[in-house]
Design an enzyme around this catalytic site. Structure first.
Site, short mmCIF file in Angstrom:
data_model
loop_
_atom_site.label_atom_id
_atom_site.label_comp_id
_atom_site.label_asym_id
_atom_site.label_seq_id
_atom_site.Cartn_x
_atom_site.Cartn_y
_atom_site.Cartn_z
N GLY A 13 0.82 -1.22 0.00
CA GLY A 13 0.00 0.00 0.00
C GLY A 13 0.84 1.26 0.00
N SER A 15 1.73 3.40 -2.60
CA SER A 15 1.63 4.39 -3.68
C SER A 15 1.14 5.74 -3.17
CB SER A 15 0.70 3.89 -4.79
OG SER A 15 -0.62 3.73 -4.30
N ASP A 64 -2.63 -7.80 -5.78
CA ASP A 64 -3.73 -7.89 -4.83
C ASP A 64 -3.25 -8.76 -3.67
OD1 ASP A 64 -5.97 -8.33 -3.34
OD2 ASP A 64 -7.19 -9.16 -4.97
N SER A 143 -4.87 0.70 13.93
CA SER A 143 -5.58 1.97 14.07
C SER A 143 -6.04 2.15 15.51
CB SER A 143 -6.80 2.00 13.14
OG SER A 143 -7.63 3.09 13.42
N TYR A 156 -14.41 -1.82 10.09
CA TYR A 156 -13.04 -1.32 10.14
C TYR A 156 -12.42 -1.57 11.51
CZ TYR A 156 -9.14 2.00 9.82
OH TYR A 156 -7.89 2.58 9.83
N LYS A 160 -9.09 -3.93 12.35
CA LYS A 160 -7.88 -3.35 12.91
C LYS A 160 -7.60 -3.88 14.33
CE LYS A 160 -6.57 -0.74 9.49
NZ LYS A 160 -5.27 -0.90 8.82
#
Length: 250
Positions: A13, A15, A64, A143, A156, A160
């Site tokens: 991840g 980019s 992926d 998170s 989410y 996490k």
């Protein structure tokens, strides 16, 4: 001082956002970097160019990583391009900005979030457990929501939160090889992923953060790079909060 000169790092991840900031900070610290990404080829190639300008080796690989073959492609490319993996940062993930109560949450949203945030870490860290060199580093991005929950974003928060117990489990498994496994738990970060809620309610969000500001991507990348360094060689199985103190508030 960080001991990262010549280390071979792989970031998923990478980019944009925290992944991009982490890859570039690792490069500034002297590490060669592999930039994993899903679809943003131009942005990933830009990160590679900036890293190479810093005098390190770098490559970008689309994959992926929630699938076994995608994760394998990313690690195999790192082995070919850099000759090994010393550091892996599991950063790939998503957050759905819409508030969705659990009673109305669709199966598709739950499955998409769990796949992107939890299964992707399982697939990549399973490979990191095999290929990261002895004395290496694994850092997983969780998170604040994984510690105290997040109403209307239960998918989410659950994904996490699972990463925290996953981190602690793998840390014990890999300790005999002197591989440390740690977790960072950011709060609000000023990135594209949360652009909409920040535009709509930045004031109330910042009011709930004791330091009074939303983190930048570099604010999170710094602690990640610390955990990847020799300075953190006796730290493993830990959750490093990077949230301006917001986890302390109700």
């Amino acid at each position: 001082m960080l001991g990262l000169r010549g280390r071979r790092a792989l970031v998923s991840g990478a980019s944009r956002g925290v992944g991009r900031a982490t890859a570039l900070m690792l490069a500034r610290a002297g590490a060669d970097v592999g930039v994993g990404y899903a679809t943003r080829e131009a942005e990933a190639n830009e990160v590679v160019g900036l890293a190479r300008d810093l005098g390190v080796r770098a490559f970008a690989q689309a994959a992926d990583v929630s699938t076994p073959w995608g994760a394998e492609m990313l690690f195999e490319r790192c082995l070919v391009e850099l000759g090994g993996v010393d550091v892996f940062v599991a950063n790939a993930g998503i957050w759905v900005p819409d508030d969705v109560p659990l009673a109305g949450m669709a199966d598709a949203q739950w499955e998409r979030t769990i796949t992107a945030n939890l299964t992707s870490v399982f697939q990549t860290v399973r490979l990191a457990a095999r290929f990261v060199t002895d004395g290496g580093r694994i850092v997983i991005v969780s998170s604040t929501a994984g510690q105290r929950g997040e109403a209307f974003h239960a998918d989410y928060a659950a994904s996490k939160g699972a990463l925290i117990s996953f981190t602690k489990s793998v840390a014990v498994e890999l300790a005999e090889r002197d591989v440390t496994v740690n977790c960072v738990a950011p709060g609000w970060i000023d990135t594209e992923m949360i652009e909409r809620p920040l535009a709509e309610r930045r004031g109330p969000i910042e009011a709930g953060i004791p330091l009074g500001r939303v983190a930048s991507a570099d604010d999170v990348a710094g602690p990640i790079v610390f955990l990847c360094s020799t300075l953190a060689r006796h730290v493993t199985g830990e959750v490093l909060n990077v949230n301006g103190g917001s986890v302390l508030c109700g």
